[in-house]
Design a protein around this motif. Structure first.
Motif, PDB file in Angstrom:
ATOM      1  N   LEU A   1       0.860  -1.041   0.001  1.00 36.66           N
ATOM      2  CA  LEU A   1       0.034  -0.014   0.030  1.00 36.66           C
ATOM      3  C   LEU A   1       0.969   1.381  -0.016  1.00 36.66           C
ATOM      4  O   LEU A   1       1.825   1.242   0.656  1.00 36.66           O
ATOM      5  CB  LEU A   1      -0.962   0.073   1.348  1.00 36.66           C
ATOM      6  N   LEU A   2       0.443   2.302  -0.965  1.00 32.51           N
ATOM      7  CA  LEU A   2       1.127   3.447  -0.746  1.00 32.51           C
ATOM      8  C   LEU A   2       0.302   4.614  -0.614  1.00 32.51           C
ATOM      9  O   LEU A   2      -0.846   4.582  -1.203  1.00 32.51           O
ATOM     10  CB  LEU A   2       1.835   3.630  -2.102  1.00 32.51           C
ATOM     11  N   THR A   3       0.386   5.344   0.535  1.00 30.83           N
ATOM     12  CA  THR A   3      -0.779   6.249   0.862  1.00 30.83           C
ATOM     13  C   THR A   3       0.094   7.778   0.449  1.00 30.83           C
ATOM     14  O   THR A   3       1.099   8.107   0.871  1.00 30.83           O
ATOM     15  CB  THR A   3      -0.926   6.346   2.307  1.00 30.83           C
ATOM     16  N   ILE A   4      -0.929   8.567  -0.250  1.00 33.03           N
ATOM     17  CA  ILE A   4      -0.364   9.875  -0.416  1.00 33.03           C
ATOM     18  C   ILE A   4      -1.288  10.963   0.272  1.00 33.03           C
ATOM     19  O   ILE A   4      -2.427  10.619   0.516  1.00 33.03           O
ATOM     20  CB  ILE A   4      -0.186  10.085  -1.882  1.00 33.03           C
ATOM     21  N   PRO A   5      -0.659  12.272   0.322  1.00 36.96           N
ATOM     22  CA  PRO A   5      -1.760  13.115   1.056  1.00 36.96           C
ATOM     23  C   PRO A   5      -2.702  13.530   0.058  1.00 36.96           C
ATOM     24  O   PRO A   5      -2.515  13.434  -1.101  1.00 36.96           O
ATOM     25  CB  PRO A   5      -0.745  14.424   1.235  1.00 36.96           C
ATOM     26  N   SER A   6      -3.927  14.144   0.521  1.00 36.00           N
ATOM     27  CA  SER A   6      -4.837  14.469  -0.362  1.00 36.00           C
ATOM     28  C   SER A   6      -4.440  15.768  -1.407  1.00 36.00           C
ATOM     29  O   SER A   6      -5.094  15.730  -2.362  1.00 36.00           O
ATOM     30  CB  SER A   6      -6.260  15.058   0.455  1.00 36.00           C
ATOM     31  N   ASP A   7      -3.643  16.530  -0.799  1.00 36.19           N
ATOM     32  CA  ASP A   7      -3.223  17.616  -1.861  1.00 36.19           C
ATOM     33  C   ASP A   7      -2.270  17.306  -3.008  1.00 36.19           C
ATOM     34  O   ASP A   7      -1.848  18.050  -3.825  1.00 36.19           O
ATOM     35  CB  ASP A   7      -2.712  18.861  -1.004  1.00 36.19           C
ATOM     36  N   TYR A   8      -1.990  15.911  -3.077  1.00 37.90           N
ATOM     37  CA  TYR A   8      -1.533  15.545  -4.395  1.00 37.90           C
ATOM     38  C   TYR A   8      -2.532  15.652  -5.604  1.00 37.90           C
ATOM     39  O   TYR A   8      -2.064  15.531  -6.791  1.00 37.90           O
ATOM     40  CB  TYR A   8      -0.985  14.102  -4.468  1.00 37.90           C
ATOM     41  N   CYS A   9      -3.890  15.579  -5.046  1.00 30.25           N
ATOM     42  CA  CYS A   9      -4.840  15.596  -6.057  1.00 30.25           C
ATOM     43  C   CYS A   9      -5.224  16.954  -6.454  1.00 30.25           C
ATOM     44  O   CYS A   9      -5.127  18.014  -5.587  1.00 30.25           O
ATOM     45  CB  CYS A   9      -6.137  14.841  -5.680  1.00 30.25           C
ATOM     46  N   SER A  10      -5.852  17.252  -7.600  1.00 33.25           N
ATOM     47  CA  SER A  10      -6.138  18.437  -8.029  1.00 33.25           C
ATOM     48  C   SER A  10      -7.246  18.407  -9.122  1.00 33.25           C
ATOM     49  O   SER A  10      -7.274  17.102  -9.505  1.00 33.25           O
ATOM     50  CB  SER A  10      -5.235  19.437  -8.803  1.00 33.25           C
ATOM     51  N   GLU A  11      -8.236  19.411  -9.496  1.00 34.61           N
ATOM     52  CA  GLU A  11      -9.286  19.382 -10.134  1.00 34.61           C
ATOM     53  C   GLU A  11      -8.908  18.797 -11.770  1.00 34.61           C
ATOM     54  O   GLU A  11      -9.279  17.807 -12.115  1.00 34.61           O
ATOM     55  CB  GLU A  11      -9.748  20.745 -10.381  1.00 34.61           C
TER      56      GLU A  11
END
Ligand SMILES: [Zn+2]
Length: 565
Positions: free
Chosen positions: A224-234
């Motif tokens: 499992l690789l977990t990344i912070p939510s702010d890696y995502c953008s619209e």
């Protein structure tokens, strides 16, 4: 309708393709007379280029016979102290050119033609383009001896196959040379990036996890690789790169990746397969690999995504490889790496994005701080002018700009696709203008003397390096001194005479040897900074030997002495 057309093309083309490859398998003979062992394969990641051929080991020695792989004719040769060294290009009737590089010597008629042209041009460095009737060759004919000339750092044969018409380099392993390979690719690392919609890496938003092998499976910790939510953008997405290398049976040498696929269940996100590379695209490797990991940490990450301007023909689909995922979501991936012999390694892993806010910033790369890849850049005043054509930069790059001394342009840690042009105003108190050159202080505090031209009150150059630019003066000639002999001693019977040559500031531009006033071939070994002369057997007795060397700024040094051969 479109789908049907595609299927039809596929059905018709596929058998022809298979046939020609099958046909090719039985066709070529080996370029060497010993079993083929690879030191490097096609497509390996190198600085600013893909490795465009196969490096065959030559038992650690020079002088092995090199055989033409098929009937044809010698179409071109080149001799240079850099790059391919002494190299032969043979054109074959099937539209393929075979290339034999780093040779120590040419054989037969070619050798005598080369020697007469060198004498006529009074230059060791020559390039010849020959007609089909000049030197026809038969399959298995010995055309040269293997060596270590040019940029080669150990004796080997660098062998290439090219499409004669387009000059694209093709993967010779696809043509069935006999090389044992039962070792699957090795997956060593996984890197995840936040990307913009153009496939550009968002600064500060990337993460590496190491990949380990247990039994025959590759895993990341907890799968499992977990990344912070702010890696995502619209508009943007997530991308992956994989550190992958390959090996062959007969040697431990680390070779490069051939083919990879990234999937979510049965959906293919991204594919890469290195069958051919055009020479003018090869520098786009800086966009394909993770440049920072390669240069700083010596790790070979292949991206499973690309930017919209990457024209490399190694991606079978048009997909950018951008993955759309939202905070709180989880996706399962399968990454497969394959070699030409279809040995395969897989890595299965999950990606989870933490709950939280997406990145909403719409100025990730503000134009006051970053050069944009899509625009032509021209900046000038009465002292300096910098120009970079469109797509010089692969991604938005920090400006690091100064139009007052010390002049600087661009972030030296970033790669560029095209050279930038630099024009600088010469100082008003002039010395001999030929002594001026532009120097760039670049990555790792390295100085690079640029090949510069004077135009009126200005000096200009093209630079493959970014950094701090300065006008410098070179008035010091290269130094030259005997290396393997002493003129005061009797040196009768020696076969090779060597001189060390050193040019500290610019480059050694010209070097000539005269024996009793007659020009003779003097070879330059750029790697070892020495010149050498191989005495012809008939040359005996006392002779006047003179060597003249010159640097890029026209500074000349002469060495002369009587030698008893
Ligand atoms: Zn090579």
């Amino acid at each position: 309708m479109e789908f049907r057309l595609f299927t039809l093309i596929f059905i018709f083309i596929l058998p022809i393709f298979c046939f020609s490859q099958e046909n090719a398998k039985t066709k070529y003979r080996s370029p060497l007379g010993i079993p083929l062992v690879l030191a490097a394969n096609f497509g390996e990641l190198r600085p600013n280029h893909f490795h465009m051929g196969l490096d065959f080991k030559t038992n650690g020695v020079e002088g092995l016979s090199l055989y033409t792989i098929e009937d044809g004719y010698i179409a071109r040769i080149k001799i240079s102290p850099y790059g391919y060294g002494k190299v032969i290009y043979v054109n074959h009737p099937n539209g393929v050119t075979s290339v034999y590089a780093h040779c120590s010597a040419f054989k037969g008629r070619l050798d005598s033609i080369v020697k007469s042209v060198q004498e006529k041009e009074q230059n060791f460095e020559i390039e010849l383009f020959l007609n089909p009737t000049d030197i026809p060759v038969k399959k298995g004919e010995i055309i040269a001896l293997s060596g270590n000339t040019g940029g080669s750092t150990a004796p080997h044969l660098h062998f290439e196959l090219r499409d004669t018409k387009t000059e694209e380099a093709m993967n010779p392993l696809v043509f069935g040379f006999e090389i044992q390979d039962h070792k699957p690719p090795i997956i060593k690392g996984l890197k995840v990036y936040a990307l913009t919609e153009q496939g550009y890496q968002v600064p500060g938003k990337s993460k590496i996890v190491n990949v380990s092998k247990t039994n025959n499976d590759y895993h990341i910790p907890g799968d499992l690789l977990t990344i912070p939510s702010d890696y995502c953008s619209e508009d943007g997405g997530i991308g992956f790169a994989f550190e992958v290398v390959d090996q062959f049976d007969a040697a431990e040498n680390i070779c490069g990746l051939y083919k990879s696929t990234l999937r979510i269940k049965n959906d293919t996100i991204f594919r890469q397969q290195i069958d051919k590379v055009a020479f003018d695209h090869s520098r786009y490797i800086n966009s394909h690999k993770d440049y920072h990991e390669y240069t700083v940490n010596k790790r070979k990450f292949h991206k499973s995504f690309k930017t919209q301007h990457n024209p490399l023909a190694i991606y079978p689909t048009l997909d950018l490889g951008l993955i759309k995922i939202k905070p709180g979501e989880k996706l399962s991936f399968i990454f497969s790496a394959q070699d030409v012999m279809k040995n395969e390694s897989d890595l299965e892993f999950n990606l989870f994005v933490s709950e939280g806010k997406e990145n909403t910033s719409n100025s990730i790369f503000p134009t006051w701080l970053y050069f944009q890849p899509d625009s032509t850049i021209q900046l000038k005043n009465d002292k300096i002018e910098f120009t970079a054509q469109k797509h010089t930069f692969y991604e938005p790059t920090k400006k690091n700009l100064s139009l007052v001394a010390p002049f600087s342009f661009g972030d030296p840690s970033q790669p560029i696709q095209y050279p930038v042009s630099v024009k600088m105003k010469l100082p008003s108190t002039k010395i001999d203008v030929s002594k001026y050159y532009i120097n760039v202080l670049s990555e790792g505090s390295k100085n690079h003397a640029l090949e510069s031209a004077i135009k009126g009150d200005w000096i200009e150059a093209e630079s493959n390096y970014l950094g701090i630019f300065k006008i410098k003066i070179d008035t010091i000639a290269p130094s030259i001194s005997p290396l393997n002999f002493n003129v005061s001693e009797a040196i009768k019977g020696k076969n090779r005479y060597t001189w060390s040559v050193n040019e500290n500031q610019t480059e050694l531009l010209d070097y000539d040897l005269f024996i009793d006033g007659k020009w003779s071939v003097l070879e330059y070994e750029s790697k070892g900074d020495y010149l050498f002369f191989d005495r012809p057997k008939v040359l005996l007795g006392k002779h006047k030997v003179e060597i003249i060397v010159k640097d890029s700024c026209g500074n000349v040094k002469k060495w002369s002495n009587e030698i008893l051969f």
